[in-house]
Write a protein that holds these residues in place. Sequence first.
Motif, short mmCIF file in Angstrom:
data_model
loop_
_atom_site.label_atom_id
_atom_site.label_comp_id
_atom_site.label_asym_id
_atom_site.label_seq_id
_atom_site.Cartn_x
_atom_site.Cartn_y
_atom_site.Cartn_z
N ALA A 122 0.83 -1.21 0.00
CA ALA A 122 0.00 0.00 0.00
C ALA A 122 0.87 1.26 0.00
O ALA A 122 2.02 1.23 0.42
N VAL A 123 0.26 2.34 -0.49
CA VAL A 123 0.89 3.66 -0.37
C VAL A 123 0.73 4.06 1.10
O VAL A 123 -0.37 4.01 1.64
N LEU A 124 1.83 4.46 1.74
CA LEU A 124 1.79 4.76 3.16
C LEU A 124 1.88 6.24 3.45
O LEU A 124 2.63 6.96 2.78
N GLY A 125 1.13 6.70 4.44
CA GLY A 125 1.24 8.08 4.91
C GLY A 125 0.10 8.95 4.47
O GLY A 125 -0.84 8.54 3.78
N GLY A 126 0.18 10.20 4.86
CA GLY A 126 -0.80 11.20 4.46
C GLY A 126 -0.06 12.53 4.28
O GLY A 126 1.00 12.72 4.88
N ARG A 127 -0.62 13.41 3.46
CA ARG A 127 0.08 14.68 3.16
C ARG A 127 -0.57 15.83 3.91
O ARG A 127 -1.80 15.97 3.92
#
Length: 370
Positions: A361-366
């Motif tokens: 999965a794409v990890l994190g948040g902006r």
Amino acid sequence: MSKPEYFIGLMSGTSMDGVDAVLVDFSTDHPILVASHTEAIPAHLLSGLQRLCQPATDEINRLGRLDRSVGKLFAQAVNHLLAKTTVTADEVIAIGSHGQTVRHMPNLEMGFTLQIGDPNTIAIETNIDVIADFRRKDIALGGQGAPLVPAFHQQVFARQGHSRVILNIGGIANVTYLPGNSEQVLGFDTGPGNNLIDAFIQQNLNLPFDEDGTWADSGTSNPDLLKQLLSHSYFSLAYPKSTGRELFNQAWLEQQIADYSHLDQEDIQSTLLDLTCHSIANDINKLAPTGELFVCGGGALNKALMQRLAILVPHYKVATTSALGVDAKWVEGIAFAWLAMRYHHDLPANLPAVTGASRAAVLGGRFKAR
């Protein structure tokens, strides 16, 4: 020449020995470390964080305040880092912030992990977008949320035909196994890294760490105590697995050494260093009988640790990651810059075989600065 692709990585680990900030250029195949900086954690903030790692009263108020304070400290690290360079905030695409872990409990029925250091505060104080909260998506997918650096290790250090282990020794130690063929990359936390040896020397000699392992080397390990320490159930768990201060902390250590008060302090320190080395070596020897071992993190700078470890993995060629062109001290910081870069390009960053997540999965948040 291609235009630089600048990202900043921010890392503060379980050892809480400072905030590492690195400026990295990802415009070529190999990440280029442009500048690095370590921001000291002020004493009042450090004691607040250490208190928060133990369950107590008034936690939510303290958590909220420390979340902002750590955010401001992380922002300060970024601003001091950029002041060392000619690069401006406008040229940096994003900051990858690990945050400060205050709880890591992935094995509860409803597992969770919690890092603080408010990314909104970092974004406002630096004027740079922040990508943060890398671990919780992996937990939501049934994973451990840790370790996350193996995906980075794979990209930077894997080489066809070379069986390699990358060992990061921070407060906790973790390994990444790069088989050098089509087999799956593996990785997990082996157990204590520097956290127990640091805690013991702080408590007894009021020193932040045992430089070069000199104090440990002045003692003689106690085989009975070592055997007892190594009997901890974590060491026999199958991976995927991850750990932290929740298991290996001062309270656990005091309980373990209660029956060994007759030992000299340096003998206990030596035994604790052996605990780190033996738990790491046992896992490495199980992963593959021979290969190349590259060490990074603070432990790579501990001469006694490196010497003892090399004896315990006799069929491995042992060096630090600096031999592969990545400074051993800054690997984890660079890894979080890399995680921000992966997010920015909408690319997955976890390895399900490592964390136990149900998928990549794409990890994190902006968190935007504007």
